[in-house]
Design a protein around this motif. Structure first.
Motif, PDB file in Angstrom:
ATOM      1  N   MET A 280       0.894  -1.235  -0.121  1.00  0.00           N
ATOM      2  CA  MET A 280       0.154   0.226  -0.116  1.00  0.00           C
ATOM      3  C   MET A 280       0.893   1.242  -0.070  1.00  0.00           C
ATOM      4  O   MET A 280       2.248   1.119   0.379  1.00  0.00           O
ATOM      5  N   PRO A 281       0.578   2.531  -0.394  1.00  0.00           N
ATOM      6  CA  PRO A 281       1.144   3.478  -0.537  1.00  0.00           C
ATOM      7  C   PRO A 281       1.858   3.977   0.944  1.00  0.00           C
ATOM      8  O   PRO A 281       1.273   3.679   1.847  1.00  0.00           O
ATOM      9  N   ILE A 282       3.342   4.325   0.793  1.00  0.00           N
ATOM     10  CA  ILE A 282       3.937   4.673   2.022  1.00  0.00           C
ATOM     11  C   ILE A 282       3.401   5.658   2.722  1.00  0.00           C
ATOM     12  O   ILE A 282       2.941   6.865   2.068  1.00  0.00           O
ATOM     13  N   GLN A 283       3.180   5.749   3.989  1.00  0.00           N
ATOM     14  CA  GLN A 283       2.615   7.013   4.763  1.00  0.00           C
ATOM     15  C   GLN A 283       3.712   7.183   5.828  1.00  0.00           C
ATOM     16  O   GLN A 283       3.612   6.693   6.971  1.00  0.00           O
ATOM     17  N   PRO A 284       4.496   8.262   5.297  1.00  0.00           N
ATOM     18  CA  PRO A 284       5.489   8.440   6.607  1.00  0.00           C
ATOM     19  C   PRO A 284       5.053   9.090   7.594  1.00  0.00           C
ATOM     20  O   PRO A 284       3.804   9.807   7.593  1.00  0.00           O
TER      21      PRO A 284
END
Length: 255
Positions: free
Chosen positions: A251-255
């Protein structure tokens, strides 16, 4: 070499069919939409879905571009006629031309990625209009090494083959009575003229699959080389493909 992998049985195919049926039913959607290309993976997914959901709940969409061989139109139409599944044609070349008009957008790779994303945009639009799910066609071999376009052919709601390697998909195809000419066809997404999957990957599926399977089992390079007959360089290359494509499977990286 492919014998290193577990053979697919009739019970495996029945279980996969049941999982597809249950997964779609759980969403409350009416059925699935599939991009049918004339290749083995999409043919297998379509037939599995026909068996699981009934032909009236499977819509197959053929999306030719300028690089699509004319025989693919005939092959896909014949498949759907034999299954009594709905067959729709959407020409995507005008969209590709518009989106790749800029000089820095018309390289073979750029056009190939845009072609895959145009096809998925068409599939999702049709799926939304008809309250259906998009069924993906990526197999495990391609999934593990990242051989798919992110938000293109890698985008889907259900992915029936992502647990099965390409050589296993061939076995499933035979059990489903997919025509021999499709099973033996040189794998290609036809993203540009002369493009083949194994040519792009740089290794045949018969060699790739045992490497991937044993790597997943935690085997060392030497163990893989001894069992699969692959060179150390080849194994290192495959491990690198797995590593650098990791972002595609998350899934998209969520910093």
């Amino acid at each position: 070499m492919a014998s290193i992998l577990p053979d697919i049985t009739e019970n495996d195919v029945k279980a996969l069919t049941e999982r597809i049926r249950n997964a779609v039913k759980a969403t409350g959607r009416k059925g699935v939409v599939i991009g049918l290309s004339g290749g083995i993976d999409s043919a297998v997914v379509a037939k599995l879905c026909v068996n699981a959901l009934g032909s009236k709940n499977v819509m197959c969409v053929f999306m030719p571009s300028g690089a699509t061989p004319s025989e693919d139109r005939k092959a896909t139409k014949e498949l759907c006629a034999g299954w009594n599944a709905e067959y729709v044609i959407r020409d995507i070349q005008p969209a590709i031309d518009a989106l790749t008009a800029a000089p820095d957008m018309n390289t073979p790779l750029s056009v190939g990625n845009m072609t895959a994303r145009c096809r998925m945009a068409v599939l999702y639009n049709i799926a939304n209009e008809n309250k259906r799910l998009v069924a993906g066609t990526t197999n495990r071999s391609e999934y593990m090494i990242g051989y798919f376009t992110k938000f293109g052919d890698g985008a889907c709601d259900i992915s029936p083959l992502s647990g099965h390697y390409k050589t296993q998909v061939r076995q499933i195809a035979k059990m489903l009575n997919i025509p021999d000419k499709i099973i033996k066809k040189t794998p290609s997404a036809n993203l540009w003229e002369g493009q083949t999957d194994e040519g792009e990957i740089g290794i045949s599926y018969d060699i790739l699959d045992p490497i991937l399977y044993m790597a997943e089992k935690g085997r060392t390079d030497k163990e893989i080389s001894d069992a699969a007959g692959a060179s150390e360089e080849m194994i290192i290359s495959v491990r690198r493909m797995i590593s650098v494509s990791d972002h595609k499977r998350r899934m998209p990286i969520q910093p």
